[in-house]
Design a protein around this motif. Structure first.
Motif, mmCIF file in Angstrom:
data_model
loop_
_atom_site.group_PDB
_atom_site.id
_atom_site.type_symbol
_atom_site.label_atom_id
_atom_site.label_comp_id
_atom_site.label_asym_id
_atom_site.label_seq_id
_atom_site.Cartn_x
_atom_site.Cartn_y
_atom_site.Cartn_z
ATOM 1 N N MET A 14 0.836 -1.202 0.000
ATOM 2 C CA MET A 14 0.000 0.000 0.000
ATOM 3 C C MET A 14 0.872 1.253 0.000
ATOM 4 S SD MET A 14 -3.275 -0.734 2.497
ATOM 5 C CE MET A 14 -2.268 -0.519 3.966
ATOM 6 N N ALA A 15 1.909 1.244 0.834
ATOM 7 C CA ALA A 15 2.789 2.404 0.926
ATOM 8 C C ALA A 15 3.437 2.711 -0.420
ATOM 9 C CB ALA A 15 3.856 2.164 1.997
ATOM 10 N N ARG A 16 3.902 1.673 -1.096
ATOM 11 C CA ARG A 16 4.547 1.880 -2.399
ATOM 12 C C ARG A 16 3.542 2.329 -3.461
ATOM 13 N NH1 ARG A 16 9.738 -0.030 -2.523
ATOM 14 N NH2 ARG A 16 10.379 -1.212 -0.671
ATOM 15 N N GLY A 17 2.315 1.828 -3.359
ATOM 16 C CA GLY A 17 1.291 2.252 -4.307
ATOM 17 C C GLY A 17 0.935 3.717 -4.145
ATOM 18 N N ILE A 18 0.797 4.163 -2.903
ATOM 19 C CA ILE A 18 0.479 5.571 -2.648
ATOM 20 C C ILE A 18 1.655 6.457 -3.033
ATOM 21 C CG2 ILE A 18 -0.232 7.243 -0.899
ATOM 22 C CD1 ILE A 18 -1.433 4.854 0.662
ATOM 23 N N LEU A 19 2.874 5.982 -2.766
ATOM 24 C CA LEU A 19 4.062 6.740 -3.177
ATOM 25 C C LEU A 19 4.061 6.945 -4.687
ATOM 26 C CD1 LEU A 19 6.858 8.003 -2.764
ATOM 27 C CD2 LEU A 19 7.832 5.692 -2.834
ATOM 28 N N TYR A 20 3.686 5.930 -5.435
ATOM 29 C CA TYR A 20 3.630 6.072 -6.887
ATOM 30 C C TYR A 20 2.653 7.184 -7.282
ATOM 31 C CZ TYR A 20 2.661 5.156 -11.780
ATOM 32 O OH TYR A 20 2.494 5.313 -13.127
ATOM 33 N N LEU A 21 1.487 7.203 -6.657
ATOM 34 C CA LEU A 21 0.493 8.234 -6.972
ATOM 35 C C LEU A 21 1.012 9.623 -6.641
ATOM 36 C CD1 LEU A 21 -2.783 6.573 -5.616
ATOM 37 C CD2 LEU A 21 -1.943 6.597 -7.971
ATOM 38 N N HIS A 22 1.679 9.747 -5.500
ATOM 39 C CA HIS A 22 2.123 11.063 -5.029
ATOM 40 C C HIS A 22 3.371 11.569 -5.737
ATOM 41 C CE1 HIS A 22 0.014 10.771 -0.819
ATOM 42 N NE2 HIS A 22 -0.826 10.727 -1.840
ATOM 43 N N GLN A 23 4.233 10.669 -6.163
ATOM 44 C CA GLN A 23 5.550 11.114 -6.619
ATOM 45 C C GLN A 23 5.990 10.565 -7.967
ATOM 46 O OE1 GLN A 23 8.817 11.157 -3.639
ATOM 47 N NE2 GLN A 23 9.986 9.921 -5.089
ATOM 48 N N ASP A 24 5.703 9.313 -8.244
ATOM 49 C CA ASP A 24 6.311 8.664 -9.404
ATOM 50 C C ASP A 24 5.456 8.669 -10.666
ATOM 51 O OD1 ASP A 24 8.493 8.110 -7.820
ATOM 52 O OD2 ASP A 24 7.734 6.150 -7.200
ATOM 53 N N SER A 25 4.153 8.919 -10.532
ATOM 54 C CA SER A 25 3.311 8.975 -11.726
ATOM 55 C C SER A 25 3.514 10.305 -12.450
ATOM 56 C CB SER A 25 1.835 8.809 -11.354
ATOM 57 O OG SER A 25 1.402 9.883 -10.541
ATOM 58 N N ARG A 26 3.092 10.373 -13.679
ATOM 59 C CA ARG A 26 3.298 11.599 -14.472
ATOM 60 C C ARG A 26 2.603 12.794 -13.838
ATOM 61 N NH1 ARG A 26 0.584 14.022 -18.697
ATOM 62 N NH2 ARG A 26 -0.977 12.355 -18.686
ATOM 63 N N LEU A 27 1.409 12.568 -13.305
ATOM 64 C CA LEU A 27 0.678 13.599 -12.585
ATOM 65 C C LEU A 27 0.596 13.208 -11.116
ATOM 66 C CD1 LEU A 27 -2.306 14.167 -15.046
ATOM 67 C CD2 LEU A 27 -0.281 15.610 -14.765
ATOM 68 N N GLN A 28 0.753 14.178 -10.240
ATOM 69 C CA GLN A 28 0.616 13.889 -8.816
ATOM 70 C C GLN A 28 -0.858 13.694 -8.496
ATOM 71 O OE1 GLN A 28 1.354 17.017 -5.796
ATOM 72 N NE2 GLN A 28 2.797 15.561 -4.897
ATOM 73 N N ILE A 29 -1.193 12.568 -7.905
ATOM 74 C CA ILE A 29 -2.585 12.221 -7.642
ATOM 75 C C ILE A 29 -2.829 12.082 -6.148
ATOM 76 C CG2 ILE A 29 -4.383 10.484 -8.003
ATOM 77 C CD1 ILE A 29 -2.983 9.771 -10.631
#
Length: 225
Positions: A14-29
């Motif tokens: 879960m932590a890594r998934g949320i990190l992806y949304l906040h930081q690693d995806s093209r848009l911050q989600i």
């Protein structure tokens, strides 16, 4: 019934998934409705974040917003969002912290009750973890939070670390909460962690009471589809 290694794997995922949304995806989600019902597990117990109907995306450095229509689910909404309509990545961090404490305890934050006090789950955990700071020889307090079904499979340092990280995530002030990058690193490291400050909705004041007192805002309770 999930054992401790499986639950710890879910917490990390879960932590890594949320990190992806906040930081690693093209848009911050910012998801805005992270809760147990929106975390799906595949056949290998890998968690998948679902239901992005309330999510908001940001571009560049503008990563905070305010709304007069507060949406989400009681028990997981951060205090600054519930009362003032302010949401940011730290709102998701708060929700993640609640989920961690629920995964460890097997109890829901909303509706939690204890025979010795009127605190919610967050306040109850805070009282238990103070044992770690008051006397390092007494480390049974936080373990009392753990679901009895985990006693045979638990790895005590991982349980204690998960509880501690969960409390850091649910601190009342958003600026005190760690980023999801820090959360991921803290979960897999063995270094010392900062002492958490008072969690949100402490001293017997439930989240639903705080939310209902802010009459100018509307809470929409949603469920996973």
């Amino acid at each position: 019934m999930l054992n401790w290694p499986q639950r710890f794997h879910i917490i990390n995922g879960m932590a890594r998934g949320i990190l992806y949304l906040h930081q690693d995806s093209r848009l911050q989600i910012i998801h805005r409705d992270l809760k147990a019902g929106n975390i799906l597990l595949d056949d290998d117990m890998n968690p998948k974040i679902s239901d992005f109907g309330l999510a908001r995306k940001f571009v560049g450095s503008d990563s905070t917003a305010k709304t007069k229509k507060v949406v989400g689910t009681h028990g997981y909404i951060s205090p600054e969002y519930a009362v003032h309509g302010h949401y940011s990545t730290k709102s998701d961090v708060f929700s993640f912290g609640v989920m961690v404490l629920e995964i460890v305890s097997g109890k829901k934050n909303r509706g939690f009750c204890h025979e010795d006090h009127s605190d919610n789950l967050l306040g109850h955990v805070c009282q238990l973890i103070t044992v770690l700071h008051g006397d390092s020889t007494k480390k049974t307090g936080p373990i009392e939070l753990m679901s009895p079904s985990l006693h045979d499979s638990c790895i005590v340092p991982e349980v204690l670390r998960s509880i501690h990280v969960g409390l850091l995530c649910v601190q009342h002030n958003a600026q005190d909460r760690p980023t999801m990058l820090s959360v991921v690193l803290m979960l897999v490291s063995e270094g010392a962690l900062p002492q958490p400050k008072q969690p949100a909705f402490f001293t017997g004041e439930s989240q639903s009471e705080v939310v209902s007192s802010a009459e100018e805002y509307t809470i929409t309770q949603t469920y996973a589809r």
